[in-house]
Write a protein that holds these residues in place. Sequence first.
Motif, PDB file in Angstrom:
ATOM      1  N   GLU A  60       4.210   1.540 -10.689  1.00  0.00           N
ATOM      2  CA  GLU A  60       4.809   0.332 -10.123  1.00  0.00           C
ATOM      3  C   GLU A  60       5.831   0.750  -9.066  1.00  0.00           C
ATOM      4  O   GLU A  60       6.939   1.166  -9.398  1.00  0.00           O
ATOM      5  CB  GLU A  60       5.505  -0.481 -11.210  1.00  0.00           C
ATOM      6  N   LEU A  61       5.435   0.658  -7.790  1.00  0.00           N
ATOM      7  CA  LEU A  61       6.309   1.018  -6.674  1.00  0.00           C
ATOM      8  C   LEU A  61       6.242  -0.058  -5.606  1.00  0.00           C
ATOM      9  O   LEU A  61       5.174  -0.645  -5.381  1.00  0.00           O
ATOM     10  CB  LEU A  61       5.863   2.328  -6.026  1.00  0.00           C
ATOM     11  N   ASN A  62       7.359  -0.290  -4.928  1.00  0.00           N
ATOM     12  CA  ASN A  62       7.337  -1.166  -3.758  1.00  0.00           C
ATOM     13  C   ASN A  62       6.656  -0.426  -2.612  1.00  0.00           C
ATOM     14  O   ASN A  62       6.674   0.804  -2.557  1.00  0.00           O
ATOM     15  CB  ASN A  62       8.762  -1.537  -3.337  1.00  0.00           C
ATOM     16  N   ARG A  63       6.079  -1.180  -1.694  1.00  0.00           N
ATOM     17  CA  ARG A  63       5.442  -0.558  -0.522  1.00  0.00           C
ATOM     18  C   ARG A  63       6.485   0.085   0.388  1.00  0.00           C
ATOM     19  O   ARG A  63       6.195   1.022   1.111  1.00  0.00           O
ATOM     20  CB  ARG A  63       4.629  -1.578   0.264  1.00  0.00           C
ATOM     21  N   PHE A  64       7.721  -0.447   0.356  1.00  0.00           N
ATOM     22  CA  PHE A  64       8.832   0.116   1.122  1.00  0.00           C
ATOM     23  C   PHE A  64      10.133  -0.337   0.467  1.00  0.00           C
ATOM     24  O   PHE A  64      10.145  -1.254  -0.354  1.00  0.00           O
ATOM     25  CB  PHE A  64       8.790  -0.330   2.592  1.00  0.00           C
ATOM     26  N   VAL A  65      11.237   0.326   0.830  1.00  0.00           N
ATOM     27  CA  VAL A  65      12.574  -0.057   0.375  1.00  0.00           C
ATOM     28  C   VAL A  65      13.470  -0.171   1.597  1.00  0.00           C
ATOM     29  O   VAL A  65      13.184   0.407   2.651  1.00  0.00           O
ATOM     30  CB  VAL A  65      13.158   0.945  -0.639  1.00  0.00           C
ATOM     31  N   THR A  66      14.559  -0.916   1.469  1.00  0.00           N
ATOM     32  CA  THR A  66      15.493  -1.127   2.567  1.00  0.00           C
ATOM     33  C   THR A  66      16.803  -0.405   2.270  1.00  0.00           C
ATOM     34  O   THR A  66      17.338  -0.510   1.168  1.00  0.00           O
ATOM     35  CB  THR A  66      15.754  -2.638   2.760  1.00  0.00           C
ATOM     36  N   ALA A  67      17.288   0.341   3.254  1.00  0.00           N
ATOM     37  CA  ALA A  67      18.554   1.065   3.116  1.00  0.00           C
ATOM     38  C   ALA A  67      19.707   0.057   3.050  1.00  0.00           C
ATOM     39  O   ALA A  67      19.573  -1.053   3.571  1.00  0.00           O
ATOM     40  CB  ALA A  67      18.732   2.014   4.290  1.00  0.00           C
ATOM     41  N   PRO A  68      20.810   0.400   2.420  1.00  0.00           N
ATOM     42  CA  PRO A  68      21.166   1.695   1.858  1.00  0.00           C
ATOM     43  C   PRO A  68      20.562   1.900   0.473  1.00  0.00           C
ATOM     44  O   PRO A  68      20.308   0.953  -0.258  1.00  0.00           O
ATOM     45  CB  PRO A  68      22.692   1.631   1.763  1.00  0.00           C
ATOM     46  N   ILE A  69      20.359   3.173   0.124  1.00  0.00           N
ATOM     47  CA  ILE A  69      19.823   3.556  -1.182  1.00  0.00           C
ATOM     48  C   ILE A  69      20.741   4.641  -1.738  1.00  0.00           C
ATOM     49  O   ILE A  69      21.122   5.565  -1.018  1.00  0.00           O
ATOM     50  CB  ILE A  69      18.382   4.097  -1.045  1.00  0.00           C
ATOM     51  N   LYS A  70      21.091   4.533  -2.985  1.00  0.00           N
ATOM     52  CA  LYS A  70      21.951   5.521  -3.639  1.00  0.00           C
ATOM     53  C   LYS A  70      21.104   6.470  -4.496  1.00  0.00           C
ATOM     54  O   LYS A  70      20.149   6.033  -5.143  1.00  0.00           O
ATOM     55  CB  LYS A  70      22.985   4.843  -4.535  1.00  0.00           C
ATOM     56  N   LYS A  71      21.466   7.736  -4.499  1.00  0.00           N
ATOM     57  CA  LYS A  71      20.799   8.712  -5.353  1.00  0.00           C
ATOM     58  C   LYS A  71      20.870   8.220  -6.794  1.00  0.00           C
ATOM     59  O   LYS A  71      21.912   7.770  -7.250  1.00  0.00           O
ATOM     60  CB  LYS A  71      21.471  10.072  -5.235  1.00  0.00           C
TER      61      LYS A  71
END
Length: 104
Positions: free
Chosen positions: A46-57
């Motif tokens: 289950e993954l999104n096709r893309f993600v939007t920044a900002p992203i935290k480790k």
Amino acid sequence: AILADIGELSYEIPVVNGDRDSVRCENSTETSVILKKGEQVTKKIELNRFVTAPIKKGEVLGHISFEYGNGKEIRVPLLASMDINEIKYKKGLFGFLNPSDNYG
């Protein structure tokens, strides 16, 4: 049975508005289960096709589900392996968008 070692489940996801084009997400723990003889395991990603920044480790970007036996399930989070900063844009001359990081 070991279903996945640490970092074995690793995927790249495209990033929108980030200072990098993609981010790797992976499992942070070993995943194992005791199976009865003949039991099968199925894996669902289950993954999104893309993600939007900002992203935290360490941010959860998806999951992997291992199904076995009579409807039993182990759900493993997939975590961002690094910080991705957001790129800020501002309108320049004639309304064109310019990355503000490059044009003070």
